[in-house]
Design an enzyme around this catalytic site. Structure first.
Site, PDB file in Angstrom:
ATOM      1  N   GLY A  62       0.826  -1.211   0.000  1.00  0.00           N
ATOM      2  CA  GLY A  62       0.000   0.000   0.000  1.00  0.00           C
ATOM      3  C   GLY A  62       0.854   1.254   0.000  1.00  0.00           C
ATOM      4  O   GLY A  62       0.532   2.247  -0.660  1.00  0.00           O
ATOM      5  N   ASN A  75      -7.756   3.895   8.900  1.00  0.00           N
ATOM      6  CA  ASN A  75      -7.178   2.717   9.559  1.00  0.00           C
ATOM      7  C   ASN A  75      -7.209   2.785  11.087  1.00  0.00           C
ATOM      8  O   ASN A  75      -7.091   1.773  11.749  1.00  0.00           O
ATOM      9  CB  ASN A  75      -5.732   2.498   9.097  1.00  0.00           C
ATOM     10  CG  ASN A  75      -4.900   3.763   9.135  1.00  0.00           C
ATOM     11  OD1 ASN A  75      -5.290   4.800   8.596  1.00  0.00           O
ATOM     12  ND2 ASN A  75      -3.753   3.701   9.769  1.00  0.00           N
ATOM     13  N   GLN A 120      -7.701  -0.119   3.651  1.00  0.00           N
ATOM     14  CA  GLN A 120      -8.582  -0.652   4.715  1.00  0.00           C
ATOM     15  C   GLN A 120     -10.012  -0.844   4.216  1.00  0.00           C
ATOM     16  O   GLN A 120     -10.889  -1.219   4.997  1.00  0.00           O
ATOM     17  CB  GLN A 120      -8.597   0.307   5.912  1.00  0.00           C
ATOM     18  CG  GLN A 120      -7.246   0.471   6.592  1.00  0.00           C
ATOM     19  CD  GLN A 120      -6.821  -0.737   7.422  1.00  0.00           C
ATOM     20  OE1 GLN A 120      -7.618  -1.651   7.671  1.00  0.00           O
ATOM     21  NE2 GLN A 120      -5.569  -0.764   7.836  1.00  0.00           N
ATOM     22  N   SER A 152      -3.594  -3.247  -0.628  1.00  0.00           N
ATOM     23  CA  SER A 152      -2.461  -3.973  -0.048  1.00  0.00           C
ATOM     24  C   SER A 152      -2.868  -5.403   0.280  1.00  0.00           C
ATOM     25  O   SER A 152      -4.001  -5.647   0.703  1.00  0.00           O
ATOM     26  CB  SER A 152      -2.029  -3.247   1.223  1.00  0.00           C
ATOM     27  OG  SER A 152      -1.084  -4.004   1.926  1.00  0.00           O
ATOM     28  N   THR A 180      11.999  -6.827 -10.800  1.00  0.00           N
ATOM     29  CA  THR A 180      11.485  -8.169 -11.130  1.00  0.00           C
ATOM     30  C   THR A 180      10.190  -8.430 -10.358  1.00  0.00           C
ATOM     31  O   THR A 180      10.119  -8.184  -9.147  1.00  0.00           O
ATOM     32  CB  THR A 180      12.549  -9.227 -10.769  1.00  0.00           C
ATOM     33  OG1 THR A 180      13.723  -8.918 -11.520  1.00  0.00           O
ATOM     34  CG2 THR A 180      12.082 -10.633 -11.082  1.00  0.00           C
ATOM     35  N   CYS A 223       1.738   1.027  12.031  1.00  0.00           N
ATOM     36  CA  CYS A 223       2.972   1.513  11.417  1.00  0.00           C
ATOM     37  C   CYS A 223       3.599   2.628  12.225  1.00  0.00           C
ATOM     38  O   CYS A 223       4.777   2.906  12.108  1.00  0.00           O
ATOM     39  CB  CYS A 223       2.690   2.014  10.009  1.00  0.00           C
ATOM     40  SG  CYS A 223       1.360   1.164   9.218  1.00  0.00           S
TER      41      CYS A 223
HETATM   42  C1  LIG Z   1      -4.839   3.126   5.248  1.00  0.00           C
HETATM   43  C2  LIG Z   1      -3.503   2.514   4.965  1.00  0.00           C
HETATM   44  N1  LIG Z   1      -2.814   2.897   3.889  1.00  0.00           N
HETATM   45  C3  LIG Z   1      -1.612   2.376   3.588  1.00  0.00           C
HETATM   46  C4  LIG Z   1      -1.028   1.419   4.390  1.00  0.00           C
HETATM   47  C5  LIG Z   1       0.316   0.870   4.027  1.00  0.00           C
HETATM   48  O1  LIG Z   1       0.207  -0.396   3.434  1.00  0.00           O
HETATM   49  P1  LIG Z   1       1.465  -1.393   3.429  1.00  0.00           P
HETATM   50  O2  LIG Z   1       1.636  -1.869   4.827  1.00  0.00           O
HETATM   51  O3  LIG Z   1       1.066  -2.479   2.468  1.00  0.00           O
HETATM   52  O4  LIG Z   1       2.636  -0.619   2.926  1.00  0.00           O
HETATM   53  C6  LIG Z   1      -1.693   0.995   5.547  1.00  0.00           C
HETATM   54  C7  LIG Z   1      -1.068   0.025   6.485  1.00  0.00           C
HETATM   55  O5  LIG Z   1      -1.159   0.147   7.681  1.00  0.00           O
HETATM   56  C8  LIG Z   1      -2.978   1.543   5.840  1.00  0.00           C
HETATM   57  O6  LIG Z   1      -3.667   1.166   6.906  1.00  0.00           O
END
Ligand SMILES: Cc1ncc(COP(=O)(O)O)c(C=O)c1O
Length: 390
Positions: free
Chosen positions: A73, A153, A181, A201, A239, A327
Site C-alpha cells: 500500500g 485505519n 482498509q 495492499s 522483477t 505503522c
Molecule cells: C490506510 C492505509 N494505507 C496504507 C497502508 C500501508 O500499506 P502497506 O503496509 O502495504 O505498505 C496501511 C497500512 O497500515 C494503511 O492502513
C-alpha cells in the site's frame, strides 16, 4: 494452553490457506522470471496475468492493464501521489488531501512540498469525516489531484468517496483513494465510484505482506518513481514478485467476493463486544463515526488510563490490540488522526484500537471483556485521574 485472541486485524492478517496454496508453487515449481521469454518465464507471466485479472475483477476496472503491482500500500500511495503530481506539473502544482491520511500519503505530500508543490490538508469533523464544502473551498485552478482515503485505519470512518470523486471530476481534477482498509470491508467499484486511482495492499486481506497494487484508470498519466528494467509497462521497475502477486490476486478475489458475508460476521462480533463492554466497563468513548464505519475497527478511549499500559496488560493475557496505527505505534506522538478529530490529548492517550477478524468467537469476546474489565479496573486504581470526572 494459554488463550490467544488477535484483535489487530487492521495492522495485519494471517495468510489464508487458499492464498498460501496459490503461492507455494511459485516458490519452487514455477520459479521463472516473468521477464524471461522461455517456457519458465511464460509460466510466471501466466501467473501474474491471472492475478492481474483477479484484481481487475475485484475492483471492477475496465482493463487488466489498469492494474500495476507494487510492494504494498505504501508504494502504491507514493506512486499515485508523486506519479500524478509529476505527470501533471505543467497544469498545476496544488494537491488536496486530508489530515487523517496514512503516513504513506502524508509523507509523499511532504516530499512534494519540498519540491515546490502546495498541499492542502483538509480537516475532518469529530467523527473523522471530510466536509464537502471544505473540499469545494480548497479547490484551485492549479489543483491536479485530490487524494482521500476510503476507510480510515485508526477509527474506521468511511468517507463519502462517490461524492468526493464527483466534485473532483466537476473541476477536471484527478481523484485517488487509499483503499487499503476498504477492500473486503465495503463494495469497491472504481467505475461506479468514479475513482481514477486506487491503492490496495495484500496483508490486510489475508494475503502476503510486501505486495499491493495501484489501479490507474486508462488515460490517466503517472510518472514512474522507480527506474530500472521497465517492468509493469514502465511504471514500476523491478522483477515481479510472482509468489506475492499470485497471493495478492487470490486475496483480492476472496475479499471482494465475500465482503458482504465478512461484514455480517464482523458486525455480529463487534456488536456483541460493544454490548458486553457496556455491561462490564464504565467511562469510555468510541472514537469515529458510529454508523458510517467499517465493522472491523473500534477505537475506544478508556478515561483515566494510558492506552499503552492497557495494551501491555492485555498482551500479558494473550490479547493483541494496538494504540495508534501499527505503522506508527512505536512512535510516542499522539495519533494524528485523533488529533485531527479534535479529541483532547489525555483522551487520545487513553485510546486503544480493537480490530476484529471473522475467526473470533463469542467465547473469545467473553474472555477479552473479562480481561479488559480487570485491566481497566487495575489501571484506574493506580491512576491519579478519576475516570468518572472526565
Ligand atoms: C490506510 C492505509 N494505507 C496504507 C497502508 C500501508 O500499506 P502497506 O503496509 O502495504 O505498505 C496501511 C497500512 O497500515 C494503511 O492502513
Amino acid at each position: 494452553m494459554e488463550r490467544k485472541v488477535y484483535l489487530d486485524n487492521a495492522s495485519t492478517t494471517y495468510v489464508s490457506s487458499e492464498v498460501l496454496n496459490e503461492m507455494i508453487p511459485c516458490f519452487n515449481a514455477i520459479y521463472g522470471n516473468a521477464g524471461s521469454l522461455h517456457k519458465f518465464g511464460r509460466d510466471a507471466v501466466a501467473i501474474v496475468d491471472k492475478a492481474r485479472d483477479r484484481v481487475k475483477e475485484g475492483v471492477n476496472a475496465q482493463k487488466s492493464t489498469e492494474i500495476y503491482f507494487t510492494s504494498g500500500g505504501t508504494e502504491a500511495n507514493n506512486m499515485a501521489i508523486l506519479g500524478v503530481a509529476h505527470a501533471y506539473a505543467n497544469k498545476g502544482k496544488h494537491i488536496i488531501t486530508s489530515q487523517i491520511e496514512h503516513h504513506s500519503i502524508l509523507n509523499a505530500c511532504k516530499e512534494l512540498e519540498r519540491e515546490g508543490y502546495e498541499v492542502t490538508y483538509l480537516p475532518v469533523d469529530k467523527t473523522g469525516l471530510v466536509s464537502l464544502p471544505d473540499l469545494l473551498h480548497a479547490i484551485r485552478k492549479d489543483t491536479t489531484l485530490i487524494s482521500i482515503m476510503s476507510v480510515n485505519n485508526e477509527v474506521g470512518t468511511i468517507q463519502n468517496i462517490k461524492s468526493i470523486a464527483k466534485i473532483a471530476h466537476d473541476y477536471d481534477i484527478i481523484f485517488h483513494t487509499d483503499a487499503v482498509q476498504a477492500v473486503g470491508q465495503i463494495k469497491i467499484d472504481v467505475q461506479d465510484m468514479e475513482i481514477d486511482l486506487l491503492s490496495l495492499s495484500g496483508h490486510k486481506i489475508h494475503g502476503p505482506k510486501g505486495v499491493g497494487a495501484l489501479y490507474v484508470r486508462n488515460g490517466i498519466k503517472i510518472e514512474p518513481i522507480t527506474f530500472g528494467g521497465n517492468q509493469e509497462r514502465g511504471k514500476r521497475s523491478g522483477t515481479e514478485n510472482v509468489p506475492g502477486i499470485a497471493g495478492l490476486g487470490k486475496a483480492v478475489e476472496n475479499a471482494t467476493k465475500n465482503y458482504l458475508i465478512t461484514n455480517k460476521k464482523l458486525k455480529t462480533i463487534r456488536d456483541y463486544f460493544l454490548d458486553k463492554l457496556a455491561e462490564n466497563v464504565e467511562y469510555y468513548q468510541i472514537n469515529g463515526h458510529l454508523q458510517q464505519k467499517s465493522n472491523e475497527i473500534l477505537n475506544i478511549s478508556f478515561y483515566g488510563i494510558e492506552g499503552e499500559s492497557l495494551l501491555m496488560l492485555l498482551d500479558l493475557a494473550g490479547i493483541c490490540v494496538s494504540t495508534g496505527s501499527a505503522c506508527t505505534s512505536k512512535v510516542a506522538e499522539p495519533s494524528h488522526v485523533l488529533k485531527a478529530m479534535k479529541i483532547p490529548d489525555d483522551i487520545i492517550q487513553s485510546s486503544v484500537r480493537f480490530s476484529f477478524g471473522t475467526n473470533i468467537s463469542k467465547a473469545d469476546i467473553d474472555y477479552v471483556i473479562a480481561e479488559l474489565s480487570k485491566a481497566v479496573a487495575k489501571l484506574r486504581a493506580i491512576s491519579p485521574i478519576q475516570a468518572g470526572r472526565i
